[in-house]
Scaffold this motif. Structure first.
Motif, PDB file in Angstrom:
ATOM      1  N   GLU A 126      -3.808   4.887  -0.636  1.00 15.46           N
ATOM      2  CA  GLU A 126      -4.829   4.970   0.412  1.00 15.46           C
ATOM      3  C   GLU A 126      -5.511   6.328   0.523  1.00 15.46           C
ATOM      4  O   GLU A 126      -6.695   6.400   0.896  1.00 15.46           O
ATOM      5  N   ASN A 127      -4.812   7.399   0.219  1.00 16.55           N
ATOM      6  CA  ASN A 127      -5.356   8.730   0.498  1.00 16.55           C
ATOM      7  C   ASN A 127      -5.620   9.529  -0.771  1.00 16.55           C
ATOM      8  O   ASN A 127      -5.472  10.751  -0.807  1.00 16.55           O
ATOM      9  N   PHE A 128      -6.027   8.841  -1.828  1.00 13.87           N
ATOM     10  CA  PHE A 128      -6.227   9.485  -3.132  1.00 13.87           C
ATOM     11  C   PHE A 128      -7.614   9.160  -3.654  1.00 13.87           C
ATOM     12  O   PHE A 128      -8.010   7.988  -3.736  1.00 13.87           O
ATOM     13  N   LEU A 129      -8.373  10.214  -4.001  1.00  9.06           N
ATOM     14  CA  LEU A 129      -9.721  10.079  -4.553  1.00  9.06           C
ATOM     15  C   LEU A 129      -9.791  10.840  -5.868  1.00  9.06           C
ATOM     16  O   LEU A 129      -9.098  11.834  -6.061  1.00  9.06           O
ATOM     17  N   SER A 130     -10.660  10.376  -6.772  1.00  6.54           N
ATOM     18  CA  SER A 130     -10.937  11.115  -8.001  1.00  6.54           C
ATOM     19  C   SER A 130     -12.440  11.230  -8.187  1.00  6.54           C
ATOM     20  O   SER A 130     -13.198  10.331  -7.832  1.00  6.54           O
ATOM     21  N   ILE A 131     -12.859  12.345  -8.787  1.00  4.10           N
ATOM     22  CA  ILE A 131     -14.253  12.533  -9.186  1.00  4.10           C
ATOM     23  C   ILE A 131     -14.217  12.902 -10.666  1.00  4.10           C
ATOM     24  O   ILE A 131     -13.581  13.880 -11.064  1.00  4.10           O
TER      25      ILE A 131
ATOM     26  N   THR B  72       0.846  -1.189   0.000  1.00  4.85           N
ATOM     27  CA  THR B  72       0.000   0.000   0.000  1.00  4.85           C
ATOM     28  C   THR B  72       0.885   1.244   0.000  1.00  4.85           C
ATOM     29  O   THR B  72       2.031   1.217   0.453  1.00  4.85           O
ATOM     30  N   ARG B  73       0.329   2.312  -0.540  1.00  4.04           N
ATOM     31  CA  ARG B  73       1.073   3.571  -0.610  1.00  4.04           C
ATOM     32  C   ARG B  73       0.140   4.705  -0.218  1.00  4.04           C
ATOM     33  O   ARG B  73      -1.077   4.566  -0.182  1.00  4.04           O
ATOM     34  N   GLU B  74       0.751   5.851   0.069  1.00  2.00           N
ATOM     35  CA  GLU B  74      -0.017   7.070   0.265  1.00  2.00           C
ATOM     36  C   GLU B  74       0.796   8.252  -0.235  1.00  2.00           C
ATOM     37  O   GLU B  74       2.038   8.207  -0.272  1.00  2.00           O
ATOM     38  N   ILE B  75       0.084   9.278  -0.668  1.00  2.00           N
ATOM     39  CA  ILE B  75       0.745  10.493  -1.161  1.00  2.00           C
ATOM     40  C   ILE B  75       1.173  11.309   0.052  1.00  2.00           C
ATOM     41  O   ILE B  75       0.330  11.738   0.846  1.00  2.00           O
ATOM     42  N   SER B  76       2.461  11.503   0.196  1.00  2.00           N
ATOM     43  CA  SER B  76       2.969  12.261   1.345  1.00  2.00           C
ATOM     44  C   SER B  76       3.227  13.718   1.008  1.00  2.00           C
ATOM     45  O   SER B  76       3.111  14.596   1.873  1.00  2.00           O
ATOM     46  N   GLN B  77       3.582  13.991  -0.250  1.00  2.00           N
ATOM     47  CA  GLN B  77       3.867  15.366  -0.664  1.00  2.00           C
ATOM     48  C   GLN B  77       3.397  15.589  -2.099  1.00  2.00           C
ATOM     49  O   GLN B  77       3.460  14.681  -2.928  1.00  2.00           O
ATOM     50  N   VAL B  78       2.933  16.799  -2.354  1.00  2.00           N
ATOM     51  CA  VAL B  78       2.564  17.223  -3.707  1.00  2.00           C
ATOM     52  C   VAL B  78       3.326  18.509  -3.995  1.00  2.00           C
ATOM     53  O   VAL B  78       3.222  19.481  -3.236  1.00  2.00           O
ATOM     54  N   SER B  79       4.097  18.512  -5.071  1.00  2.00           N
ATOM     55  CA  SER B  79       4.891  19.682  -5.435  1.00  2.00           C
ATOM     56  C   SER B  79       4.092  20.576  -6.379  1.00  2.00           C
ATOM     57  O   SER B  79       3.490  20.094  -7.350  1.00  2.00           O
ATOM     58  N   ILE B  80       4.122  21.868  -6.097  1.00  2.00           N
ATOM     59  CA  ILE B  80       3.389  22.869  -6.867  1.00  2.00           C
ATOM     60  C   ILE B  80       4.386  23.773  -7.562  1.00  2.00           C
ATOM     61  O   ILE B  80       5.332  24.278  -6.935  1.00  2.00           O
ATOM     62  N   GLY B  81       4.180  23.999  -8.850  1.00  2.00           N
ATOM     63  CA  GLY B  81       5.058  24.870  -9.618  1.00  2.00           C
ATOM     64  C   GLY B  81       4.498  26.272  -9.747  1.00  2.00           C
ATOM     65  O   GLY B  81       3.730  26.742  -8.901  1.00  2.00           O
TER      66      GLY B  81
END
Length: 414
Positions: A343-348, A184-193
């Protein structure tokens, strides 16, 4: 620069802004990022039809009921983000009369109010209609001013503590092993440009990027197969035209005319595209749309064109395949990527402008369940901020750089 947030929403269209508003009203810490100004995608490049559900009544009862409910809610909370026109389904000579009857019966079953009028009556009320009209049916369609709608949702989210970051493209994601251990994985960081150049550490990430959802999914190592299609809109000068017009036939090119103050918007086509940023914009689509719409109102072909634009529909491939493609209701799909190991990612994905608020509510409900937040959705009952003041609404549009071609002729006029 690093920052933390409970929920990161990627995508600043109606759905993304609606999610941010919904969560902020539930007192959830939320940040929204959008690579351009708000409403830069499908929301701000649509024809702006506020569906009554009648367009889908015979093909998708559930979708039509969603539209009817959301139509009524938006009329109640939207103020000057919505124009209270009516809608008319028009049967021309040669159109299948059984289709008209099927639609009327389906509307009656769903509870969509209708009124059938004969040719003489409707020509007297709307002399611009083609003389080949045989009968017509009034329905409670309306018009959305999408730039105002999206900006007002964002403003309310901000006023309740949300951070709204425009011109902030997502450039990468960092994934780590999830709490459930190996596999299992989870997104820990999201980089913004962009000019912001920051890293956000979220508890939950929501992908509301519309036609770009597939690309955002790839950053998280998740497959989200999309089937985007382009459609052209042509706005022409036409003063004081009230109702939305729908050709009463199976959905096809050039079968909708949407009124604005001093223009009408003619739409639309449906052509698959591979890249929502790079696609053809051929003259034949404009010409076909004008030709087909002139079968409803002949003199639109003689009016001056004020602007032409294309939008790309954010259609979800598995749902479109199951539903059969064009002509079937544009339903929405909520994806929990815990099923894909993140685990911590959703899409609509999918959906329509009319149902953006319901899409946001469904997504926010799942987020609150994951965060163990006990708070009900308020967005169906709380009016958008300054909803009755077009000057203040247009100030929100400027603040969030939310102006788009769909309603460029309306903004600032009232």
């Amino acid at each position: 620069m690093n920052s933390r947030t409970d929920v990161l929403v990627i995508g600043g269209g109606a759905t993304g802004a609606g999610i941010a508003r919904d969560l902020a009203l539930r007192e959830v810490d939320v940040t929204l990022v959008e690579r351009d100004g708000l409403a830069a995608g499908a929301s701000g490049r649509s024809h702006g039809l506020l569906h009554s559900g009648a367009r889908y009544a015979e093909a998708d009862e559930a979708g039509a009921r969603e539209c009817l409910r959301e139509n009524r809610i938006l009329r109640a909370i939207g103020g000057e983000c919505v124009r209270h026109t009516r809608g008319l389904f028009v049967q021309l000579a040669g159109d299948d009369p059984d289709y008209f009857e099927e639609k009327r019966d389906a509307c009656a079953d769903i509870g969509i109010p209708t009124e059938v009028v004969d040719a003489n009556e409707i020509r007297a009320e709307l002399p611009a209609l083609n003389h080949d009209v045989e009968r017509a049916m009034w329905v409670p369609d309306g018009v959305v001013v999408p730039s105002r709608l999206v900006a007002a949702n964002a403003a309310d989210a901000r006023d309740h503590g949300a951070k709204i970051l425009t011109h902030a493209p997502v450039t990468s994601m960092t994934l780590e092993e999830g709490e459930d251990g190996p596999g299992t994985r989870e997104i820990s960081q999201v980089s913004i440009g962009g000019e912001l150049e920051r890293t956000i550490e979220p508890e939950i990430v929501i992908n509301a990027a519309g036609a770009y959802a597939e690309g955002i999914g790839e950053l998280a190592g998740v497959s989200i197969p999309m089937r985007p299609t382009r459609g052209v809109m042509v706005s022409v000068e036409y003063d004081a035209f009230e109702p939305v017009l729908n050709r009463c036939r199976d959905p096809d090119d050039g079968d909708i005319i949407v009124p604005h103050d001093e223009e009408v918007v003619l739409g639309t086509t449906s052509v698959p595209v591979n890249d929502p940023d790079e696609y053809e914009q051929p003259a034949w689509e404009v010409e076909r749309t004008i030709t087909e719409c002139s079968k409803l109102v002949p003199d639109v072909s003689e009016r001056a064109i004020t602007r032409t634009w294309w939008g790309v529909r954010p259609l979800y491939e598995p749902d479109e395949a199951a539903r059969g493609g064009r002509g079937i209701s544009r339903g929405f799909v909520r994806l929990d990527h815990a099923d894909d190991g993140v685990e911590n990612f959703l899409s609509i994905v999918g959906g329509k402008l009319t149902t953006y608020r319901q899409m946001a509510e469904a997504t926010a409900d799942l987020v609150c369940e994951k965060l163990e937040v006990d708070a009900e959705c308020l967005t169906a009952d709380v009016s958008l901020p300054n909803a009755e003041d077009p000057v203040k609404l247009d100030a929100y549009v400027r603040e969030f750089d939310a102006g788009g071609p769909s309603d460029a002729d309306i903004l600032g006029r009232r």
